[in-house]
Design a protein around this motif. Structure first.
Motif, PDB file in Angstrom:
ATOM      1  N   GLU A 266       1.054  -1.133   0.195  1.00 41.31           N
ATOM      2  CA  GLU A 266      -0.060  -0.061   0.070  1.00 41.31           C
ATOM      3  C   GLU A 266       0.964   1.256   0.046  1.00 41.31           C
ATOM      4  O   GLU A 266       0.524   2.303  -0.679  1.00 41.31           O
ATOM      5  CB  GLU A 266      -1.121  -0.050   1.137  1.00 41.31           C
ATOM      6  N   ARG A 267       1.923   1.248   0.848  1.00 44.10           N
ATOM      7  CA  ARG A 267       2.761   2.269   0.818  1.00 44.10           C
ATOM      8  C   ARG A 267       3.477   2.673  -0.393  1.00 44.10           C
ATOM      9  O   ARG A 267       3.639   3.853  -0.855  1.00 44.10           O
ATOM     10  CB  ARG A 267       3.886   2.336   1.948  1.00 44.10           C
ATOM     11  N   CYS A 268       3.935   1.509  -1.153  1.00 47.42           N
ATOM     12  CA  CYS A 268       4.491   1.666  -2.224  1.00 47.42           C
ATOM     13  C   CYS A 268       3.563   2.264  -3.498  1.00 47.42           C
ATOM     14  O   CYS A 268       3.964   2.973  -4.092  1.00 47.42           O
ATOM     15  CB  CYS A 268       4.803   0.060  -2.830  1.00 47.42           C
TER      16      CYS A 268
ATOM     17  N   GLN B   5       0.880   3.956  -3.149  1.00 47.94           N
ATOM     18  CA  GLN B   5       0.703   5.370  -2.795  1.00 47.94           C
ATOM     19  C   GLN B   5       1.900   6.283  -3.191  1.00 47.94           C
ATOM     20  O   GLN B   5       1.614   7.428  -3.997  1.00 47.94           O
ATOM     21  CB  GLN B   5       0.623   5.637  -1.250  1.00 47.94           C
TER      22      GLN B   5
ATOM     23  N   TYR C 134       8.071   7.759   1.128  1.00 47.23           N
ATOM     24  CA  TYR C 134       6.989   6.811   1.355  1.00 47.23           C
ATOM     25  C   TYR C 134       7.858   5.672   1.822  1.00 47.23           C
ATOM     26  O   TYR C 134       8.943   5.313   1.258  1.00 47.23           O
ATOM     27  CB  TYR C 134       6.304   6.546   0.318  1.00 47.23           C
TER      28      TYR C 134
END
Length: 122
Positions: free
Chosen positions: A19-21, A23, A122
């Protein structure tokens, strides 16, 4: 207050934190599509996405395909693979996608310290 004319994004996550990736790549692609000058840095596990075919292996439900996001950034922006991250993964200049450069911390620092730059990690 003057808005940033350039956005430098460092993405440290890959498949280990999908998810962070996603984003990071989404924000970079949206900014590029909006006319913002984008410099996207691939570090840590995101380093693998500098290699052809690796983005196609990344799947996250309800997110844009990673290859499309990468292409959106490459169309108008700059993608850089961290020198140390590349070395640790035995990735050389001949291995990466066309247009991806390999550069180190000194280049990153010079980019983020320039006037009119907003940096995100991120």
């Amino acid at each position: 207050m003057q808005s940033a004319k350039r956005l430098v994004i460092k993405v440290t996550a890959g498949a280990d934190a999908p998810e962070r990736c996603s984003q990071a790549f989404t924000v970079a692609a949206v900014a590029a599509a909006s006319g913002v000058e984008v410099s996207l840095w691939l570090t840590g596990e995101s380093a693998w996405f500098a290699l052809p075919g690796r983005a196609e292996e990344f799947v996250l439900p309800h997110s844009a395909p990673l290859p499309d996001l990468i292409e959106a950034v490459r169309a108008t922006g700059l993608i850089t693979l961290c020198t140390q991250c590349a070395a640790r993964r035995d990735i050389g200049e001949d291995d990466v996608l066309t247009g991806v450069r390999i550069a180190g911390a000194q280049v990153f620092v010079s980019e983020i310290m320039a006037d009119g730059v907003q940096a995100l990690v991120y």
